[in-house]
Design an enzyme around this catalytic site. Sequence first.
Site, mmCIF file in Angstrom:
data_model
loop_
_atom_site.group_PDB
_atom_site.id
_atom_site.type_symbol
_atom_site.label_atom_id
_atom_site.label_comp_id
_atom_site.label_asym_id
_atom_site.label_seq_id
_atom_site.Cartn_x
_atom_site.Cartn_y
_atom_site.Cartn_z
ATOM 1 N N SER A 153 79.510 14.139 -24.890
ATOM 2 C CA SER A 153 78.640 13.966 -23.739
ATOM 3 C C SER A 153 78.498 15.308 -23.008
ATOM 4 O O SER A 153 78.079 16.289 -23.618
ATOM 5 C CB SER A 153 79.202 12.873 -22.832
ATOM 6 N N ASP A 312 74.338 4.133 -29.062
ATOM 7 C CA ASP A 312 74.272 4.980 -27.860
ATOM 8 C C ASP A 312 72.813 5.135 -27.432
ATOM 9 O O ASP A 312 72.041 5.852 -28.056
ATOM 10 C CB ASP A 312 74.886 6.346 -28.173
ATOM 11 N N HIS A 345 77.468 4.513 -25.555
ATOM 12 C CA HIS A 345 77.798 5.923 -25.348
ATOM 13 C C HIS A 345 79.299 6.164 -25.332
ATOM 14 O O HIS A 345 79.773 7.223 -25.748
ATOM 15 C CB HIS A 345 77.177 6.396 -24.029
#
Length: 369
Positions: A153, A312, A345
């Site tokens: 991320s 995601d 995610h």
Amino acid sequence: MDLERSVGIVETKTATLGDLRLDNGSVLSPTVIAYETYGTLSPEKDNAILICHALSGDAHAAGYLSSSDKRPGWWDDYVGPGKSFDTNQFFIISSNVIGGCKGSSGPMSINPVSGKPYGSSFPFVSIKDMVEAQKLLIDSFGIQKLFCVAGGSMGGMQALQWSISYPDFLTNCIILASSPEHSAMQIAFNEVGRQAILSDPNWNNGLYEDNASPRKGLALARMVGHITYLSDDKMREKFGRNPPRGNLLNSDFAVGSYLIYQGESFVDRFDANSYIYVTKALDHFSLGKGQELTKALSPAQCRFLIISYSSDWLYPPAQSREIVKSLEAADKRVFYVELNTKEGHDSFLLPNSKQEDVINGFLKMPVDE
């Protein structure tokens, strides 16, 4: 506490480093970095790996902070003896980003001029600034080259920035669930969170006191953000349309009660100003698209592993494939894997034997292959 294959009891340390000139021209003086290390640095200092954290993460990536600590670090499933980032082989460094609130220089730091916390007067920091601060920390160890930089991320953005800011300084780069720039939708979710904080009666232009901080606004920001970390399938499986346990004063549904809990618990460990600073750093990070991205990545010399996750929708696989396509166009060595997951995610943070195998295989592969 489960100490099997764990790095055990660890300590978060702070390093006070030199001045840092930020992207916007401001000078951060001094630069303080909170960090943890696991494993042993080799005599040649050639086995170091830097772990970069996501938005609400910190330096505590593995192990336990005390004998009574019930929860290990945020990536404990992957960092430790015999794990993907094997501390029997590698010296792992995990640091808190500047602009955060977990020990590194940020809005909660004391301004040496006023003697009070900076609050919203802290200078804006970029992803590149975060990397520059990390470089100061790595230099303090006398390390001449990192074996790998890895992160998911926002951590993936830092890793990507490392590859072009210091192309001669790293051998490998691992990027999980990340993007070369935020889309309008990704910016939109962050903006809603920031507006929730700014709308809180206790915001006070970011100059609030600890006992009167914008807790409600920050909790709402976390609730919005947390929705994006999960997938529809996972939320349906976990909550469905079930009512919450107990009374219905806060929510008619279990998923609402869960989000309220996530928001309320988050305010006890994070700062509202830092949430604004870090999300803005995310939104302003941009290496472009297409030929522009290929040009931006052209200085990189390391080998890349890019991992995306089928469920995601915050950082969808298409954004990872953009990075891969541009790296290939720039004639870089890159391996790409899309893992089939249902956790959304957050998949990169959770135990996954396939992810372990992929990272293990990449790190053990001879560099010249």
